[in-house]
Design an enzyme around this catalytic site. Sequence first.
Site, PDB file in Angstrom:
ATOM      1  N   HIS A  34       0.234   8.048   3.792  1.00 16.31           N
ATOM      2  CA  HIS A  34       0.954   7.446   4.905  1.00 16.31           C
ATOM      3  C   HIS A  34       2.447   7.768   4.903  1.00 16.31           C
ATOM      4  O   HIS A  34       3.192   7.249   5.740  1.00 16.31           O
ATOM      5  CB  HIS A  34       0.741   5.934   4.876  1.00 16.31           C
ATOM      6  CG  HIS A  34      -0.705   5.557   4.758  1.00 16.31           C
ATOM      7  ND1 HIS A  34      -1.621   5.817   5.744  1.00 16.31           N
ATOM      8  CD2 HIS A  34      -1.402   4.977   3.741  1.00 16.31           C
ATOM      9  CE1 HIS A  34      -2.825   5.401   5.359  1.00 16.31           C
ATOM     10  NE2 HIS A  34      -2.712   4.895   4.142  1.00 16.31           N
ATOM     11  N   GLY A  80      -4.778   2.071   7.880  1.00 17.84           N
ATOM     12  CA  GLY A  80      -5.807   1.402   8.653  1.00 17.84           C
ATOM     13  C   GLY A  80      -5.559  -0.089   8.777  1.00 17.84           C
ATOM     14  O   GLY A  80      -5.772  -0.689   9.836  1.00 17.84           O
ATOM     15  N   ASP A  95       0.845  -1.191   0.000  1.00 21.74           N
ATOM     16  CA  ASP A  95       0.000   0.000   0.000  1.00 21.74           C
ATOM     17  C   ASP A  95       0.881   1.242   0.000  1.00 21.74           C
ATOM     18  O   ASP A  95       1.335   1.702   1.045  1.00 21.74           O
ATOM     19  CB  ASP A  95      -0.933   0.001   1.210  1.00 21.74           C
ATOM     20  CG  ASP A  95      -1.942   1.146   1.167  1.00 21.74           C
ATOM     21  OD1 ASP A  95      -1.755   2.077   0.360  1.00 21.74           O
ATOM     22  OD2 ASP A  95      -2.914   1.108   1.943  1.00 21.74           O
ATOM     23  N   ILE A 153      -0.548   9.570   8.339  1.00 23.66           N
ATOM     24  CA  ILE A 153      -1.191   8.683   9.299  1.00 23.66           C
ATOM     25  C   ILE A 153      -0.805   7.231   9.017  1.00 23.66           C
ATOM     26  O   ILE A 153      -0.306   6.902   7.938  1.00 23.66           O
ATOM     27  CB  ILE A 153      -2.721   8.837   9.283  1.00 23.66           C
ATOM     28  CG1 ILE A 153      -3.297   8.423   7.913  1.00 23.66           C
ATOM     29  CG2 ILE A 153      -3.124  10.265   9.623  1.00 23.66           C
ATOM     30  CD1 ILE A 153      -4.820   8.407   7.865  1.00 23.66           C
TER      31      ILE A 153
END
Length: 283
Positions: free
Chosen positions: A191, A209, A186, A206
């Site tokens: 991120h 998830g 990913d 961040i």
Amino acid sequence: MPLNHDVVGAESGPYERSWTSTDTLLYAVGVGAGLDDPLSELPFTTENSHGVRQGVLPTFAVLAAQAPAGGNLGDFDPAMLVHAEQAFELHRPLPAEGRVSVTSKVTGLYDKGSGALLTSEAVAVDPGTGEPMVTSRTSVFVRGEGGFGGERGPRDEWPEPDREPDHRLTYATRPEQALLYRLSGDRNPLHSDPAFAARAGFPRPILHGLCTYGVTGRALLHTLAGSDPARFAAMSGRFSAPVFPGDALTVSMWVDGDRARFRTAKDDGTVVIDRGSVVIRPA
């Protein structure tokens, strides 16, 4: 153009997906395995330890079952897309290296007012026998794409626990955790790229998830399934707040027979995975 509503029901595949021993080891480290004690999770972080056979963390199933969308989702700002919910059923433990054939389809597009919720399902099977290995269900929320007058979508019941958790376990994450996890595939700049994160409204990049999901899965595996992936049957949860790399995550678990409910929260009490459910097979 906005979201493409004609994509609902569109099916993709079969899509061949494979992974190596290195991929599953990297995934384990990417979700924090061995962080506090390098010797504590050797079945998932090494392939050549004496007397230890390499296993695969159950939450790797979500990556194994990923496949391209069954059609054009439309034209929207990718910075406005966030992972909303994730569930999977693991029909049998995954091998340290292997391959699957994956078909996927978009199952719904729902109007949540402030945004749109897009749901999909993927099924991964053994390409030689057709035996099911993983069923994965994913929801993503696209901010700013709601208000089109569609259905709001189903709501699963999740009774609020009225007692203290039966188990509570805290795991740290690394400040560079997102840089490790992105190597599992990913590469969303949300991120890693401060400018992209700022465009999405965050002060800094961040954590993925699915990295938070993997950290949570480790806590559930070791606490409820005796660290045995063969006992881990299913897991689901809703992402409710962002996590920043370096945050500590506490998983609270309420056990009811072979099932448990769980929540994952940060040190300040902010719940980051809510409405969690896990199914554990008997020993």
